[in-house]
Design an enzyme around this catalytic site. Structure first.
Site, PDB file in Angstrom:
ATOM      1  N   ASN A   1      -6.000   2.479 -13.411  1.00  0.00           N
ATOM      2  CA  ASN A   1      -4.435   1.651 -12.854  1.00  0.00           C
ATOM      3  C   ASN A   1      -3.414   1.868 -12.936  1.00  0.00           C
ATOM      4  O   ASN A   1      -3.474   2.798 -13.930  1.00  0.00           O
ATOM      5  CB  ASN A   1      -5.333  -0.300 -13.767  1.00  0.00           C
ATOM      6  CG  ASN A   1      -3.726  -1.182 -12.918  1.00  0.00           C
ATOM      7  OD1 ASN A   1      -3.748  -1.424 -10.951  1.00  0.00           O
ATOM      8  ND2 ASN A   1      -3.311  -1.520 -13.642  1.00  0.00           N
TER       9      ASN A   1
ATOM     10  N   ASP B   1      -5.093  -5.037 -17.920  1.00  0.00           N
ATOM     11  CA  ASP B   1      -3.773  -3.945 -18.454  1.00  0.00           C
ATOM     12  C   ASP B   1      -4.528  -3.478 -20.110  1.00  0.00           C
ATOM     13  O   ASP B   1      -2.999  -3.056 -21.041  1.00  0.00           O
ATOM     14  CB  ASP B   1      -2.627  -5.626 -18.248  1.00  0.00           C
ATOM     15  CG  ASP B   1      -2.186  -5.020 -16.945  1.00  0.00           C
ATOM     16  OD1 ASP B   1      -2.726  -4.926 -16.167  1.00  0.00           O
ATOM     17  OD2 ASP B   1      -1.450  -5.880 -16.873  1.00  0.00           O
TER      18      ASP B   1
ATOM     19  N   GLU C   1       6.457   5.642  -9.452  1.00  0.00           N
ATOM     20  CA  GLU C   1       4.791   6.129  -9.092  1.00  0.00           C
ATOM     21  C   GLU C   1       4.712   6.951  -8.161  1.00  0.00           C
ATOM     22  O   GLU C   1       3.320   7.258  -8.321  1.00  0.00           O
ATOM     23  CB  GLU C   1       4.486   4.700  -8.720  1.00  0.00           C
ATOM     24  CG  GLU C   1       5.155   3.886  -9.647  1.00  0.00           C
ATOM     25  CD  GLU C   1       4.173   2.142  -9.298  1.00  0.00           C
ATOM     26  OE1 GLU C   1       3.537   1.235 -10.157  1.00  0.00           O
ATOM     27  OE2 GLU C   1       4.434   1.974  -8.654  1.00  0.00           O
TER      28      GLU C   1
ATOM     29  N   HIS D   1       0.124  -0.053 -13.838  1.00  0.00           N
ATOM     30  CA  HIS D   1       0.731  -0.918 -13.899  1.00  0.00           C
ATOM     31  C   HIS D   1       2.765  -0.562 -14.116  1.00  0.00           C
ATOM     32  O   HIS D   1       3.013   1.017 -14.818  1.00  0.00           O
ATOM     33  CB  HIS D   1       0.731  -1.445 -15.248  1.00  0.00           C
ATOM     34  CG  HIS D   1       1.206  -2.775 -15.299  1.00  0.00           C
ATOM     35  ND1 HIS D   1       0.714  -3.724 -15.092  1.00  0.00           N
ATOM     36  CD2 HIS D   1       2.243  -3.220 -16.260  1.00  0.00           C
ATOM     37  CE1 HIS D   1       1.560  -5.084 -14.975  1.00  0.00           C
ATOM     38  NE2 HIS D   1       2.451  -4.184 -16.289  1.00  0.00           N
TER      39      HIS D   1
ATOM     40  N   GLY E   1       0.512  -1.006   0.202  1.00  0.00           N
ATOM     41  CA  GLY E   1      -0.044  -0.110   0.177  1.00  0.00           C
ATOM     42  C   GLY E   1       0.637   1.242  -0.185  1.00  0.00           C
ATOM     43  O   GLY E   1       0.464   2.234   0.200  1.00  0.00           O
TER      44      GLY E   1
ATOM     45  N   ILE F   1     -11.473  -6.806 -11.774  1.00  0.00           N
ATOM     46  CA  ILE F   1     -12.941  -5.863 -12.042  1.00  0.00           C
ATOM     47  C   ILE F   1     -13.844  -6.603 -12.331  1.00  0.00           C
ATOM     48  O   ILE F   1     -13.576  -6.736 -13.363  1.00  0.00           O
ATOM     49  CB  ILE F   1     -11.906  -4.718 -12.097  1.00  0.00           C
ATOM     50  CG1 ILE F   1     -10.998  -3.806 -11.586  1.00  0.00           C
ATOM     51  CG2 ILE F   1     -13.112  -3.968 -12.017  1.00  0.00           C
ATOM     52  CD1 ILE F   1     -11.452  -3.822  -9.712  1.00  0.00           C
TER      53      ILE F   1
HETATM   54  C1  GAR Z   1       3.124  -1.341  -7.736  1.00  0.00           C
HETATM   55  O1  GAR Z   1       4.132  -1.346  -7.883  1.00  0.00           O
HETATM   56  C2  GAR Z   1       2.200  -1.111  -8.599  1.00  0.00           C
HETATM   57  O2  GAR Z   1       2.616  -0.513  -9.627  1.00  0.00           O
HETATM   58  C3  GAR Z   1       1.773  -2.759  -9.017  1.00  0.00           C
HETATM   59  O3  GAR Z   1       2.171  -2.958  -7.600  1.00  0.00           O
HETATM   60  C4  GAR Z   1       2.525  -2.417  -6.675  1.00  0.00           C
HETATM   61  C5  GAR Z   1       1.827  -2.139  -5.757  1.00  0.00           C
HETATM   62  O4  GAR Z   1       2.730  -1.577  -4.484  1.00  0.00           O
HETATM   63  N1  GAR Z   1       0.709  -2.946  -9.644  1.00  0.00           N
HETATM   64  C6  GAR Z   1       0.531  -3.908 -10.210  1.00  0.00           C
HETATM   65  O5  GAR Z   1       2.017  -5.201 -10.531  1.00  0.00           O
HETATM   66  C7  GAR Z   1      -0.537  -4.433 -11.318  1.00  0.00           C
HETATM   67  N2  GAR Z   1      -0.456  -4.812 -12.701  1.00  0.00           N
HETATM   68  P1  GAR Z   1       2.601  -1.110  -3.205  1.00  0.00           P
HETATM   69  O6  GAR Z   1       1.308  -1.726  -3.207  1.00  0.00           O
HETATM   70  O7  GAR Z   1       3.624  -0.635  -2.119  1.00  0.00           O
HETATM   71  O8  GAR Z   1       1.971   0.241  -4.315  1.00  0.00           O
END
Ligand code: GAR
Length: 189
Positions: free
Chosen positions: A102, A145, A174, A104, A12, A88
């Site tokens: 989302n 995706d 991110e 990715h 999170g 989803i």
């Molecule tokens: C993030 O890097 C996000 O981009 C990825 O999971 C991680 C969650 O980190 N999402 C995916 O891979 C979706 N296909 P977080 O829980 O620390 O935010």
């Protein structure tokens, strides 16, 4: 005020970053966080910011009704996925048309699809000897995706980079971009 819900399955760090970014906003509020996992970091991270979080089972996410009821309780206008590892459901897509986005952790259409999440993505990027990776923020549709791309940002991948080092670079992108992109998308809604 637009109310957003964040869906997250893991640590999170993005949910926390987004929550902090909008904590003093007069136009956008992170109203609630929903997860399919109880024992994950996201709950503590957002609860500390005063954002409530709830857990629903995979079946409840698929079936949709209990999730929709919780979203209605918080007057949610828009859904942001941040490391959410469940698909989803059609019920949610129909209830929030073009209102679910989302992030990715790679440059789609490369390294996406079912099973490509978190470290699996960075391992695939290193195995493919990519020279760059990055983030893709996109609308969510019925396929993993594949929804329309809203924004991409890139980082360099060195031949010596480990998947963990790529993950660190991608996380930095991110944190820097996702809140701003959410703000821009919501300004158009
Ligand atoms: C993030 O890097 C996000 O981009 C990825 O999971 C991680 C969650 O980190 N999402 C995916 O891979 C979706 N296909 P977080 O829980 O620390 O935010």
């Amino acid at each position: 005020m637009k109310n957003i819900a964040i869906f997250a399955s893991g640590s999170g760090t993005n949910a926390e970053n987004i929550g902090r970014y909008f904590s003093n906003s007069e136009t956008i509020k992170v109203a609630v966080v929903l997860s399919n996992n109880r024992n994950v970091g996201v709950h503590d991270r957002v609860n500390k910011l005063g954002i409530p979080s709830y857990v629903f089972s995979r079946e409840e996410f698929v079936q949709g009704t209990p999730v929709l009821a919780k979203l209605a309780e918080y007057n949610v206008d828009f859904i942001v996925l941040a490391g959410f590892m469940n698909k989803i459901s059609d019920t949610l897509l129909k209830a929030f048309p073009c209102k679910i986005i989302n992030i990715h952790p790679a440059l789609l259409p490369k390294h996406g699809g079912k099973g490509m999440f978190g470290m699996h993505v960075h391992e695939a990027v290193v195995a493919a000897k990519e020279k760059e990776s990055g983030i893709t923020i996109h609308y969510v549709n019925e396929n993993y995706d594949e929804g329309a791309t809203i924004f991409q940002a890139k980082c360099t991948v060195l031949p010596t980079d480990t998947p963990e080092e790529v993950a660190t670079k991608v996380h930095a992108l991110e944190y820097a971009h996702y809140p701003h992109v959410i703000e821009e998308v919501l300004a158009k809604h």
